[in-house]
Design an enzyme around this catalytic site. Structure first.
Site, PDB file in Angstrom:
ATOM      1  N   ARG A 119       0.832  -1.213   0.000  1.00  0.00           N
ATOM      2  CA  ARG A 119       0.000   0.000   0.000  1.00  0.00           C
ATOM      3  C   ARG A 119       0.859   1.252   0.000  1.00  0.00           C
ATOM      4  NH1 ARG A 119      -4.538  -0.901   4.173  1.00  0.00           N
ATOM      5  NH2 ARG A 119      -5.146   1.196   3.548  1.00  0.00           N
ATOM      6  N   GLN A 153     -10.230   9.204   8.498  1.00  0.00           N
ATOM      7  CA  GLN A 153     -10.001   7.795   8.842  1.00  0.00           C
ATOM      8  C   GLN A 153      -8.927   7.231   7.924  1.00  0.00           C
ATOM      9  OE1 GLN A 153     -14.024   5.638   9.578  1.00  0.00           O
ATOM     10  NE2 GLN A 153     -14.513   7.422   8.340  1.00  0.00           N
ATOM     11  N   ASN A 154      -8.564   7.990   6.908  1.00  0.00           N
ATOM     12  CA  ASN A 154      -7.635   7.477   5.893  1.00  0.00           C
ATOM     13  C   ASN A 154      -6.198   7.542   6.381  1.00  0.00           C
ATOM     14  OD1 ASN A 154      -9.921   7.273   4.387  1.00  0.00           O
ATOM     15  ND2 ASN A 154      -9.533   9.096   3.148  1.00  0.00           N
ATOM     16  N   HIS A 171      -6.988   6.996  12.335  1.00  0.00           N
ATOM     17  CA  HIS A 171      -6.592   5.588  12.158  1.00  0.00           C
ATOM     18  C   HIS A 171      -5.116   5.453  11.778  1.00  0.00           C
ATOM     19  CE1 HIS A 171     -11.070   4.262  11.451  1.00  0.00           C
ATOM     20  NE2 HIS A 171     -10.780   4.473  12.715  1.00  0.00           N
ATOM     21  N   CYS A 179       7.228   2.181  17.149  1.00  0.00           N
ATOM     22  CA  CYS A 179       8.024   1.172  17.849  1.00  0.00           C
ATOM     23  C   CYS A 179       7.234   0.644  19.045  1.00  0.00           C
ATOM     24  CB  CYS A 179       9.356   1.776  18.319  1.00  0.00           C
ATOM     25  SG  CYS A 179      10.328   0.599  19.292  1.00  0.00           S
ATOM     26  N   LEU A 265     -21.030   8.655  -2.072  1.00  0.00           N
ATOM     27  CA  LEU A 265     -21.485   8.124  -3.358  1.00  0.00           C
ATOM     28  C   LEU A 265     -22.927   7.634  -3.269  1.00  0.00           C
ATOM     29  CD1 LEU A 265     -20.551   7.479  -6.239  1.00  0.00           C
ATOM     30  CD2 LEU A 265     -19.853   5.219  -5.428  1.00  0.00           C
TER      31      LEU A 265
HETATM   32  C1  BJW Z   1     -17.431   7.059  -2.444  1.00  0.00           C
HETATM   33  C2  BJW Z   1     -16.778   6.972  -3.674  1.00  0.00           C
HETATM   34  C3  BJW Z   1     -16.591   8.178  -4.363  1.00  0.00           C
HETATM   35  C4  BJW Z   1     -16.915   4.989  -2.899  1.00  0.00           C
HETATM   36  N1  BJW Z   1     -17.040   9.332  -3.840  1.00  0.00           N
HETATM   37  N2  BJW Z   1     -17.880   8.217  -1.962  1.00  0.00           N
HETATM   38  C5  BJW Z   1     -19.708  -4.281  17.323  1.00  0.00           C
HETATM   39  C6  BJW Z   1     -20.499  -3.140  17.295  1.00  0.00           C
HETATM   40  C7  BJW Z   1     -19.945  -1.868  17.276  1.00  0.00           C
HETATM   41  C8  BJW Z   1     -18.567  -1.694  17.280  1.00  0.00           C
HETATM   42  C9  BJW Z   1     -17.782  -2.827  17.323  1.00  0.00           C
HETATM   43  C10 BJW Z   1     -18.340  -4.100  17.343  1.00  0.00           C
HETATM   44  N3  BJW Z   1     -17.317  -5.000  17.352  1.00  0.00           N
HETATM   45  C11 BJW Z   1     -16.154  -4.323  17.337  1.00  0.00           C
HETATM   46  C12 BJW Z   1     -16.420  -3.010  17.322  1.00  0.00           C
HETATM   47  C13 BJW Z   1     -15.419  -1.903  17.272  1.00  0.00           C
HETATM   48  C14 BJW Z   1     -14.733  -1.833  15.918  1.00  0.00           C
HETATM   49  C15 BJW Z   1     -15.804  -1.704  14.836  1.00  0.00           C
HETATM   50  O1  BJW Z   1     -16.315  -0.624  14.578  1.00  0.00           O
HETATM   51  N4  BJW Z   1     -16.132  -2.761  14.149  1.00  0.00           N
HETATM   52  C16 BJW Z   1     -17.197  -2.724  13.146  1.00  0.00           C
HETATM   53  C17 BJW Z   1     -16.685  -3.327  11.843  1.00  0.00           C
HETATM   54  C18 BJW Z   1     -18.409  -3.358  13.703  1.00  0.00           C
HETATM   55  N5  BJW Z   1     -13.881  -0.658  15.939  1.00  0.00           N
HETATM   56  C19 BJW Z   1     -12.662  -0.695  16.429  1.00  0.00           C
HETATM   57  O2  BJW Z   1     -12.153  -1.730  16.815  1.00  0.00           O
HETATM   58  C20 BJW Z   1     -11.942   0.621  16.523  1.00  0.00           C
HETATM   59  N6  BJW Z   1     -11.473   0.810  17.842  1.00  0.00           N
HETATM   60  C21 BJW Z   1     -12.313   0.923  18.891  1.00  0.00           C
HETATM   61  O3  BJW Z   1     -13.523   0.853  18.778  1.00  0.00           O
HETATM   62  O4  BJW Z   1     -11.684   1.144  20.093  1.00  0.00           O
HETATM   63  C22 BJW Z   1     -12.491   1.196  21.271  1.00  0.00           C
HETATM   64  C23 BJW Z   1     -13.075   2.551  21.561  1.00  0.00           C
HETATM   65  C24 BJW Z   1     -14.031   2.659  22.531  1.00  0.00           C
HETATM   66  C25 BJW Z   1     -14.580   3.886  22.823  1.00  0.00           C
HETATM   67  C26 BJW Z   1     -14.167   5.014  22.146  1.00  0.00           C
HETATM   68  C27 BJW Z   1     -13.223   4.902  21.209  1.00  0.00           C
HETATM   69  C28 BJW Z   1     -12.676   3.671  20.910  1.00  0.00           C
HETATM   70  C29 BJW Z   1     -10.742   0.654  15.592  1.00  0.00           C
HETATM   71  C30 BJW Z   1     -11.146   0.681  14.171  1.00  0.00           C
HETATM   72  C31 BJW Z   1      -9.902   0.609  13.293  1.00  0.00           C
HETATM   73  C32 BJW Z   1     -10.244   0.617  11.811  1.00  0.00           C
HETATM   74  N7  BJW Z   1      -9.082   0.376  11.060  1.00  0.00           N
HETATM   75  C33 BJW Z   1      -9.173   0.358   9.594  1.00  0.00           C
HETATM   76  C34 BJW Z   1      -7.820  -0.088   9.036  1.00  0.00           C
HETATM   77  C35 BJW Z   1      -6.795   1.041   9.153  1.00  0.00           C
HETATM   78  C36 BJW Z   1      -5.538   0.703   8.471  1.00  0.00           C
HETATM   79  C37 BJW Z   1      -5.681   0.383   7.001  1.00  0.00           C
HETATM   80  O5  BJW Z   1      -6.085   1.280   6.223  1.00  0.00           O
HETATM   81  O6  BJW Z   1      -5.372  -0.714   6.635  1.00  0.00           O
HETATM   82  O7  BJW Z   1      -9.525   1.640   9.107  1.00  0.00           O
HETATM   83  S1  BJW Z   1     -10.478  -0.687   8.986  1.00  0.00           S
HETATM   84  C38 BJW Z   1     -10.940   0.361   7.666  1.00  0.00           C
HETATM   85  O8  BJW Z   1     -12.306   0.821   7.879  1.00  0.00           O
HETATM   86  C39 BJW Z   1     -10.024   1.578   7.746  1.00  0.00           C
HETATM   87  C40 BJW Z   1     -11.010   2.687   7.493  1.00  0.00           C
HETATM   88  O9  BJW Z   1     -10.501   3.905   8.002  1.00  0.00           O
HETATM   89  C41 BJW Z   1     -12.257   2.223   8.172  1.00  0.00           C
HETATM   90  C42 BJW Z   1     -13.510   2.908   7.675  1.00  0.00           C
HETATM   91  O10 BJW Z   1     -13.754   2.616   6.342  1.00  0.00           O
HETATM   92  P1  BJW Z   1     -14.359   3.723   5.376  1.00  0.00           P
HETATM   93  O11 BJW Z   1     -13.408   4.828   5.227  1.00  0.00           O
HETATM   94  O12 BJW Z   1     -15.720   4.058   5.801  1.00  0.00           O
HETATM   95  O13 BJW Z   1     -14.368   2.911   3.975  1.00  0.00           O
HETATM   96  P2  BJW Z   1     -15.523   1.965   3.373  1.00  0.00           P
HETATM   97  O14 BJW Z   1     -14.919   1.175   2.303  1.00  0.00           O
HETATM   98  O15 BJW Z   1     -16.219   1.232   4.435  1.00  0.00           O
HETATM   99  O16 BJW Z   1     -16.583   3.008   2.771  1.00  0.00           O
HETATM  100  C43 BJW Z   1     -16.262   3.828   1.678  1.00  0.00           C
HETATM  101  C44 BJW Z   1     -17.489   4.649   1.313  1.00  0.00           C
HETATM  102  O17 BJW Z   1     -17.120   5.516   0.253  1.00  0.00           O
HETATM  103  C45 BJW Z   1     -18.677   3.805   0.819  1.00  0.00           C
HETATM  104  O18 BJW Z   1     -19.862   4.221   1.465  1.00  0.00           O
HETATM  105  C46 BJW Z   1     -18.752   4.126  -0.680  1.00  0.00           C
HETATM  106  O19 BJW Z   1     -20.074   4.177  -1.164  1.00  0.00           O
HETATM  107  C47 BJW Z   1     -18.130   5.488  -0.729  1.00  0.00           C
HETATM  108  N8  BJW Z   1     -17.504   5.823  -2.025  1.00  0.00           N
HETATM  109  N9  BJW Z   1     -16.447   5.707  -3.967  1.00  0.00           N
HETATM  110  C48 BJW Z   1     -17.652   9.330  -2.698  1.00  0.00           C
HETATM  111  N10 BJW Z   1     -15.951   8.215  -5.627  1.00  0.00           N
END
Ligand code: BJW
Length: 304
Positions: A119, A153-154, A171, A179, A265
């Site tokens: 990446r 989040q990116n 994120h 480290c 989108l």
């Molecule tokens: C367009 C387009 C165009 C396309 N124009 N739009 C059960 C219930 C609730 C929560 C949990 C649960 N079990 C576990 C959890 C917590 C968990 C969670 O949320 N899980 C869910 C999956 C259920 N979360 C965590 O573990 C987080 N930590 C946490 O909660 O700590 C505890 C805490 C407690 C209290 C307060 C605070 C914290 C950590 C989450 C870490 C996410 N990490 C990643 C990877 C990062 C590294 C990497 O990049 O590899 O982050 S996962 C991935 O998803 C990445 C992203 O930032 C994140 C979000 O994704 P995003 O950006 O929304 O992308 P997509 O693909 O989902 O959506 C794209 C959108 O764009 C779509 O809608 C398209 O339509 C649109 N689109 N083209 C405009 N041209």
């Protein structure tokens, strides 16, 4: 951490902003005191859909609200980077349990390093450049005469390359390593592997990508939550609204009185939580929204 971002945000014209709670713009807002950005002139290219149907953002302006802008993978899609959950997204090729959890890294660090190294290479592709949506947000940050917090989040660096001064990467960042032994966060543009020593403490095989995996705490949550409960307008851009805590920001901001806007989108999982939604590619809806917002701010003059 070396990149602790919890400092106070300087006002557009330099110096710090003092704030006073005000009502207006569909909710609680902040009016900057003491130091206004220089007056600016705007070209007034307002997107037709906002002109023909001005929402409360346009019609109820009584004070300039502070903004929180949240971006997700969708904003970088038209720059050539994959989203996660779309049909052709990252999770269609790899299991998130393998590459985006601490347990996956413990099981197979070589595989995880290879995933993030690829990446990092992708980010260096000369065709991957900021698009009109990144540029529009940077312009909004530059011109908006109240506080703006851009939370992404990116893990890519396209907001920085577009000119955003200090996007908050909740994120983490692909171009940094962390480290596990001394917690140092280091700029890291090249491949990362088990053979690399920490330049800060000298430990071996302790470096990991500076990204937040599932089950880990996103960065700077206190600062984000403070901004969400204080902002007048919350805008969510290019995110599916499936990953918490980011998916909960709209509810938090709305409960605190902010007007909430989705630019995506298609309708996200949380679309019904927003006061206002505009669906279409980011390079269309984001610049149009930014122009409309800037045009709605009284007495703004452009200094570019
Ligand atoms: C367009 C387009 C165009 C396309 N124009 N739009 C059960 C219930 C609730 C929560 C949990 C649960 N079990 C576990 C959890 C917590 C968990 C969670 O949320 N899980 C869910 C999956 C259920 N979360 C965590 O573990 C987080 N930590 C946490 O909660 O700590 C505890 C805490 C407690 C209290 C307060 C605070 C914290 C950590 C989450 C870490 C996410 N990490 C990643 C990877 C990062 C590294 C990497 O990049 O590899 O982050 S996962 C991935 O998803 C990445 C992203 O930032 C994140 C979000 O994704 P995003 O950006 O929304 O992308 P997509 O693909 O989902 O959506 C794209 C959108 O764009 C779509 O809608 C398209 O339509 C649109 N689109 N083209 C405009 N041209």
């Amino acid at each position: 951490m070396s990149d602790n971002l919890s400092r106070a945000r300087p006002a557009a014209g330099g110096g710090l902003m003092l704030r006073e709670r005000r009502e207006g713009w569909g909710g609680a807002t902040f009016r900057p005191l003491g130091r206004w950005a220089p007056l600016r002139r705007l070209p007034c290219r307002v997107a037709s859909f906002f002109l023909s149907n001005p929402g409360p953002l346009m019609s109820r302006a009584s004070a300039i609200p502070s903004l929180v802008l949240l971006t997700g993978a969708g904003i970088s899609r038209e720059s050539g980077l994959d989203t996660f959950r779309d049909a052709d997204g990252v999770w269609s090729r790899v299991r998130l349990e393998d590459v985006a959890t601490p347990e996956g890294f413990e099981r197979d660090p070589v595989k995880v390093h290879a995933f993030y190294n690829a990446r990092r290479h992708g980010l260096r592709d000369p065709e991957v450049v900021p698009n009109a949506a990144h540029l529009a947000l940077a312009r909004l940050e530059r011109l908006w005469p109240a506080e703006v917090l851009l939370v992404t989040q990116n893990i890519d660096d396209l907001h920085e390359r577009a000119g955003s001064p200090a996007p908050l990467h909740m994120h983490g960042e692909l171009l940094k390593a962390r480290c596990a032994a001394c917690d140092a966060v280091l700029p890291w543009a090249d491949d990362l592997g088990l053979e690399d020593r920490c330049p800060s403490c000298g430990a071996e095989a302790t470096l990991r990508p500076h990204v937040v995996w599932f089950g880990e705490m996103p960065l700077e949550m206190e600062r984000i939550e403070a901004a969400l409960t204080a902002c007048g307008v919350f805008v969510s851009i290019g995110t599916s609204g499936t990953v918490y805590p980011a998916a909960g920001f709209v509810s938090l901001a709305r409960r605190a009185g902010a007007r909430t806007v989705e630019l995506n989108l298609e309708p996200s999982h949380g679309a019904s939580l927003f006061h206002e939604c505009h669906h279409g590619p980011a390079t269309g809806v984001v610049p149009a929204f930014v122009e409309a917002l800037l045009a709605s701010a009284p007495g703004l003059r452009e200094t570019e």
